[in-house]
Write an enzyme that holds these catalytic residues in place. Structure first.
Site, PDB file in Angstrom:
ATOM      1  N   ARG A 168       0.871  -1.172   0.000  1.00 46.97           N
ATOM      2  CA  ARG A 168       0.000   0.000   0.000  1.00 46.97           C
ATOM      3  C   ARG A 168       0.913   1.229   0.000  1.00 46.97           C
ATOM      4  O   ARG A 168       1.987   1.208   0.616  1.00 46.97           O
ATOM      5  CB  ARG A 168      -0.874   0.050   1.254  1.00 46.97           C
ATOM      6  CG  ARG A 168      -2.022  -0.932   1.254  1.00 46.97           C
ATOM      7  CD  ARG A 168      -3.134  -0.517   0.291  1.00 46.97           C
ATOM      8  NE  ARG A 168      -4.287  -1.401   0.343  1.00 46.97           N
ATOM      9  CZ  ARG A 168      -4.513  -2.402  -0.503  1.00 46.97           C
ATOM     10  NH1 ARG A 168      -3.671  -2.652  -1.493  1.00 46.97           N
ATOM     11  NH2 ARG A 168      -5.590  -3.145  -0.389  1.00 46.97           N
ATOM     12  N   GLU A 215      -3.441   7.802  -4.393  1.00 50.97           N
ATOM     13  CA  GLU A 215      -3.868   7.283  -5.702  1.00 50.97           C
ATOM     14  C   GLU A 215      -5.195   7.902  -6.132  1.00 50.97           C
ATOM     15  O   GLU A 215      -6.055   8.128  -5.284  1.00 50.97           O
ATOM     16  CB  GLU A 215      -4.027   5.750  -5.625  1.00 50.97           C
ATOM     17  CG  GLU A 215      -2.713   5.066  -5.343  1.00 50.97           C
ATOM     18  CD  GLU A 215      -2.846   3.565  -5.120  1.00 50.97           C
ATOM     19  OE1 GLU A 215      -3.951   3.011  -5.326  1.00 50.97           O
ATOM     20  OE2 GLU A 215      -1.848   2.946  -4.734  1.00 50.97           O
ATOM     21  N   HIS A 242      -1.411   0.485  -9.684  1.00 51.67           N
ATOM     22  CA  HIS A 242      -2.072  -0.444  -8.739  1.00 51.67           C
ATOM     23  C   HIS A 242      -2.735  -1.604  -9.487  1.00 51.67           C
ATOM     24  O   HIS A 242      -3.954  -1.786  -9.418  1.00 51.67           O
ATOM     25  CB  HIS A 242      -3.085   0.308  -7.876  1.00 51.67           C
ATOM     26  CG  HIS A 242      -3.392  -0.408  -6.590  1.00 51.67           C
ATOM     27  ND1 HIS A 242      -3.694   0.236  -5.421  1.00 51.67           N
ATOM     28  CD2 HIS A 242      -3.443  -1.742  -6.282  1.00 51.67           C
ATOM     29  CE1 HIS A 242      -3.923  -0.644  -4.468  1.00 51.67           C
ATOM     30  NE2 HIS A 242      -3.767  -1.863  -4.965  1.00 51.67           N
TER      31      HIS A 242
END
Ligand code: NAP
Length: 319
Positions: free
Chosen positions: A235, A264, A282
């Protein structure tokens, strides 16, 4: 979309779900697609009959949202990470939270290896080198060998172990850190600084959330050193992004490959401007095959709950 006359249990989707998951859900549930964001008035009306929430690993399911859902019975996350779900708030109301572990291990491990090779062998730069006609001016500068190098894994859980298995095929030596020592033949380091100072590649694959926030900080990057590469598939919050940018700019570390970011989908221009990074949006579990498997498991958890069966994969706090 919303059908108040339906006798199917109402499920709120808190992110845009893939079509195959939507189709499967719609057969058994009344699916309310992000109604809390798209149509607050309709959401207020529907909220009292919403019995489940579903979303992805990045979805926010906070105390405030749950408080607006008096009939909420469960939260099913299509993803293994659930750091934006307030599990404590859910537990106060005995609302189980489920996720989709294991079915994505191969995919995320494949990407970690791919990123490690990409940053070491400079694959995106090599592609640009050919496309931009630079090859005609001379050969590309030499890269860094990955096979046989020393790998450090931060978080030797399900995915971390799948990464280790693959790295062994590359003849890499493997060391790791995690909260507890594992019964594996790899070297254990009790802290990340010690691990970082003994490896060439540091791959981060812990959960996100408060417990791992900025685990990879300036000290760890200094320990990794000017020949060291950081790979983050966990993460964005696990890495101090500002410290990483400085370390990449001044040569404290050799390079980084990142699939996840602190804010993000916004990636700082300073990071995007660097030549010693590989950046992906991602996509750790992002293949058709794996997203199907995740959707199936997320659905199976919902179906089990509403059929009164044991949940296949509750998060550890809800077991
Ligand atoms: P897991 O099996 O729970 O493994 C997590 C590992 O992290 C465990 O070894 C755990 O140690 C370790 N850990 C936790 N807190 C730590 C800390 N403070 N310091 C050091 N180690 C710590 O989880 P998993 O299934 O492998 O998934 C890991 C994470 O990958 C997910 O939570 C998610 O955030 C991320 N992920 C990313 C993508 C992507 O698209 N990039 C896709 C899927 C998953 P112990 O075993 O000792 O508890």
């Amino acid at each position: 979309m919303s059908d108040p006359r339906s006798d199917k249990p109402a499920v709120l989707a808190v992110m845009k779900l893939p079509p195959f998951y939507v189709e499967r859900l719609q057969r058994d549930f009344e699916l309310l697609d992000r109604l809390h964001v798209t149509d607050p008035a309709a959401f207020s009306k529907a909220a009292p009959r919403i019995r489940a929430v579903t979303g992805g690993g990045e979805s926010l399911v906070d105390r405030e949202l749950m408080a607006r859902l008096p009939a909420l019975e469960m939260v099913s996350i299509m993803g293994v990470g659930y750091d934006k779900v307030d599990v404590a708030a859910a537990k106060e109301r005995r609302i189980p939270v489920t996720h989709t572990p294991d079915v994505l291990n191969d995919e995320v491990a494949d990407l970690a290896i791919g990123l490690m090779l990409s940053v070491a062998r400079r694959l995106p730069q090599a592609d640009r080198f050919v496309r931009e006609g630079q090859w005609e001016q001379g050969a590309m500068p030499l890269a860094r060998k990955m096979s046989g190098a020393r790998l450090g894994i931060v978080g030797l859980g399900r995915i971390g172990q799948a990464i280790a298995k693959r790295a062994q095929a590359f003849g890499m030596s493997i060391a790791y850190t995690s909260r507890s020592r594992k019964d594996v033949p790899h070297d254990f380091h009790a802290d990340v600084v010690s691990l970082a100072s003994n490896v060439d590649f540091l791959v981060v694959i812990t959960p996100g959330g408060a417990g791992t926030r900025h685990l990879i900080d300036a000290k760890v990057l200094k320990a990794l050193g000017p020949q060291g590469y950081l790979v983050n598939v966990s993460r964005g919050t696990v890495v101090d992004e500002a410290a990483l940018i400085r370390a990449l700019q001044d040569g404290t570390v050799a390079g980084a490959a990142l699939d996840v970011f602190e804010d993000e989908p916004r990636v700082p221009p300073a990071l995007r401007a660097l030549d010693n990074v590989v950046l992906t949006p991602h996509i750790g579990s992002g293949t058709v095959q794996t997203r199907h498997a995740m959707a199936q498991l997320a659905f199976d958890n919902l179906a089990a709950h509403f059929a009164g069966r044991a949940l296949p994969t509750p998060v550890p706090e809800c077991r």
